[in-house]
Design a protein around this motif. Structure first.
Motif, short mmCIF file in Angstrom:
data_model
loop_
_atom_site.label_atom_id
_atom_site.label_comp_id
_atom_site.label_asym_id
_atom_site.label_seq_id
_atom_site.Cartn_x
_atom_site.Cartn_y
_atom_site.Cartn_z
N VAL A 163 0.85 -1.19 0.00
CA VAL A 163 0.00 0.00 0.00
C VAL A 163 0.88 1.24 0.00
N THR A 164 0.29 2.34 -0.42
CA THR A 164 1.01 3.61 -0.40
C THR A 164 0.00 4.74 -0.23
N SER A 165 0.53 5.94 -0.09
CA SER A 165 -0.29 7.15 -0.02
C SER A 165 0.40 8.24 -0.82
N LEU A 166 -0.31 9.32 -1.08
CA LEU A 166 0.35 10.45 -1.75
C LEU A 166 1.50 10.96 -0.90
N ALA A 167 1.28 11.07 0.41
CA ALA A 167 2.33 11.57 1.29
C ALA A 167 3.55 10.66 1.25
N ALA A 168 3.33 9.34 1.27
CA ALA A 168 4.45 8.40 1.25
C ALA A 168 5.22 8.47 -0.06
N ALA A 169 4.55 8.92 -1.13
CA ALA A 169 5.20 9.07 -2.43
C ALA A 169 5.88 10.42 -2.58
N GLY A 170 5.91 11.21 -1.50
CA GLY A 170 6.57 12.51 -1.55
C GLY A 170 5.72 13.61 -2.13
N ILE A 171 4.41 13.41 -2.17
CA ILE A 171 3.49 14.40 -2.73
C ILE A 171 2.70 15.03 -1.60
N ALA A 172 2.69 16.35 -1.54
CA ALA A 172 1.92 17.04 -0.50
C ALA A 172 0.45 16.70 -0.69
N PRO A 173 -0.17 16.00 0.26
CA PRO A 173 -1.55 15.55 0.04
C PRO A 173 -2.55 16.69 0.22
N PRO A 174 -3.53 16.77 -0.64
CA PRO A 174 -4.60 17.74 -0.40
C PRO A 174 -5.47 17.29 0.76
N ALA A 175 -6.12 18.21 1.41
CA ALA A 175 -7.10 17.85 2.43
C ALA A 175 -8.27 17.14 1.75
N PRO A 176 -8.89 16.18 2.43
CA PRO A 176 -10.06 15.52 1.83
C PRO A 176 -11.12 16.50 1.37
N GLU A 177 -11.31 17.58 2.14
CA GLU A 177 -12.33 18.57 1.77
C GLU A 177 -11.99 19.27 0.46
N ALA A 178 -10.70 19.32 0.12
CA ALA A 178 -10.29 19.93 -1.14
C ALA A 178 -10.30 18.93 -2.28
N PHE A 179 -9.97 17.67 -1.98
CA PHE A 179 -9.91 16.66 -3.02
C PHE A 179 -11.30 16.21 -3.46
N ALA A 180 -12.24 16.16 -2.53
CA ALA A 180 -13.58 15.66 -2.85
C ALA A 180 -14.25 16.45 -3.98
N PRO A 181 -14.28 17.79 -3.94
CA PRO A 181 -14.90 18.50 -5.06
C PRO A 181 -14.18 18.26 -6.39
N ARG A 182 -12.87 18.08 -6.35
CA ARG A 182 -12.13 17.76 -7.57
C ARG A 182 -12.60 16.41 -8.14
N LEU A 183 -12.73 15.43 -7.27
CA LEU A 183 -13.18 14.11 -7.71
C LEU A 183 -14.62 14.17 -8.22
N LEU A 184 -15.47 14.90 -7.53
CA LEU A 184 -16.85 15.01 -7.98
C LEU A 184 -16.96 15.69 -9.34
N ALA A 185 -16.09 16.64 -9.61
CA ALA A 185 -16.10 17.30 -10.92
C ALA A 185 -15.77 16.29 -12.02
N MET A 186 -14.79 15.43 -11.77
CA MET A 186 -14.43 14.42 -12.76
C MET A 186 -15.55 13.38 -12.91
N LEU A 187 -16.14 12.99 -11.80
CA LEU A 187 -17.23 12.03 -11.83
C LEU A 187 -18.44 12.60 -12.55
N ASP A 188 -18.72 13.87 -12.32
CA ASP A 188 -19.85 14.53 -12.97
C ASP A 188 -19.67 14.51 -14.49
N ARG A 189 -18.44 14.72 -14.95
CA ARG A 189 -18.18 14.70 -16.40
C ARG A 189 -18.36 13.30 -16.96
#
Length: 265
Positions: A163-189
């Protein structure tokens, strides 16, 4: 418009138009709440996000550890389709999730979809998708419950896979509250695509991020393990496995952990 949440402790965020996103500090399961709302007649477009999840679950009854800082999101859809087509929405959800994660990565080639419902980063599990559905009259779909678990900040260990995470891969993780609208925008499309163009564009997008054709894979099924080479997806989203000179179309099962390497791996 963002509707006011219909339960105590939920806070509205800013989803795409026509979506209602609720934020809860803690829930036993976002999927259970969506299922209850769906059974009660809730309109599609509801999304439930929890900062912590105490009784989350994945496929085949597995638990999903709810560490704060990761994403626990479930959404309600009511597509006009047949119940037998529900598994295609797991692949559609995976494509939407890829589109949401890719802009965060310095090396997008390390991201890969694993049939039917996992997202890998560098060969390790970054996210999982759980799809639940309910039958309507005449074999039609009454509602879909798409659940997303994404390791943004931490990667709870699993006994049978890396298993891994964005943080473990050296990527500053977005807060869930910020990532969720991004994901919903892609799902909506992507959710609009099947009605307009059929499943073919979803299948093509999934294959772009899936394993290379000809990759050696093993698929666990209820009656055992089938091994062979990945030959793509058929028109219904079933995995095509070339084994012993035969082409098998598998509608259920799980690609064994570690079978799909990252590109160049």
């Amino acid at each position: 418009m963002t509707a006011a949440p219909s339960s105590p402790g939920a806070t509205p965020l800013r989803p795409p138009p026509d979506w209602r996103l609720e934020l809860h500090d803690s829930l036993p399961s976002t999927a259970d709440l969506i299922a209850a709302r769906a059974a009660g007649g809730e309109a599609e477009g509801l999304a439930v996000l929890a900062r912590r999840q105490t009784a989350g679950r994945g496929r085949q009854g597995r638990s999903w550890v709810g560490i704060e800082g990761n994403l626990f999101l479930s959404v309600l859809l009511r597509p006009e389709t047949m119940l037998r087509e529900a598994p295609q929405w797991s692949l559609l959800a995976g494509v939407a999730l890829v589109d949401a994660v890719l802009p965060l990565l310095p090396d997008p080639s390390r991201l890969r979809l694993k049939w039917p419902n996992d997202l890998l980063l560098g060969g390790a599990k970054l996210a999982g998708i759980l799809v639940e559905s309910s039958a309507g009259p005449e074999g039609r779909l009454a509602w879909l419950n798409l659940g997303f678990g994404v390791n943004l900040a931490d990667a709870p260990p699993l006994p049978d896979r890396p298993v891994t995470s964005l943080a473990a891969a050296g990527i500053a993780p977005p807060a869930p509250e910020a990532f969720a609208p991004r994901l919903l925008a892609m799902l909506d499309r992507w959710r609009r695509v099947p009605a307009a163009e059929g499943f073919a564009p979803v299948r093509a997008a999934w294959l772009r991020h899936g394993p290379p054709l000809g990759s050696a894979i093993s698929v666990r099924q209820a009656d055992g393990i089938r091994s062979g080479h990945f030959a793509g997806l058929d028109g219904d989203g079933r995995l095509l496995l070339e084994a012993s000179g035969r082409l098998l179309a598998l509608s259920a099962g799980e690609v064994a952990a570690g079978e799909i390497a990252a590109p160049g791996g």
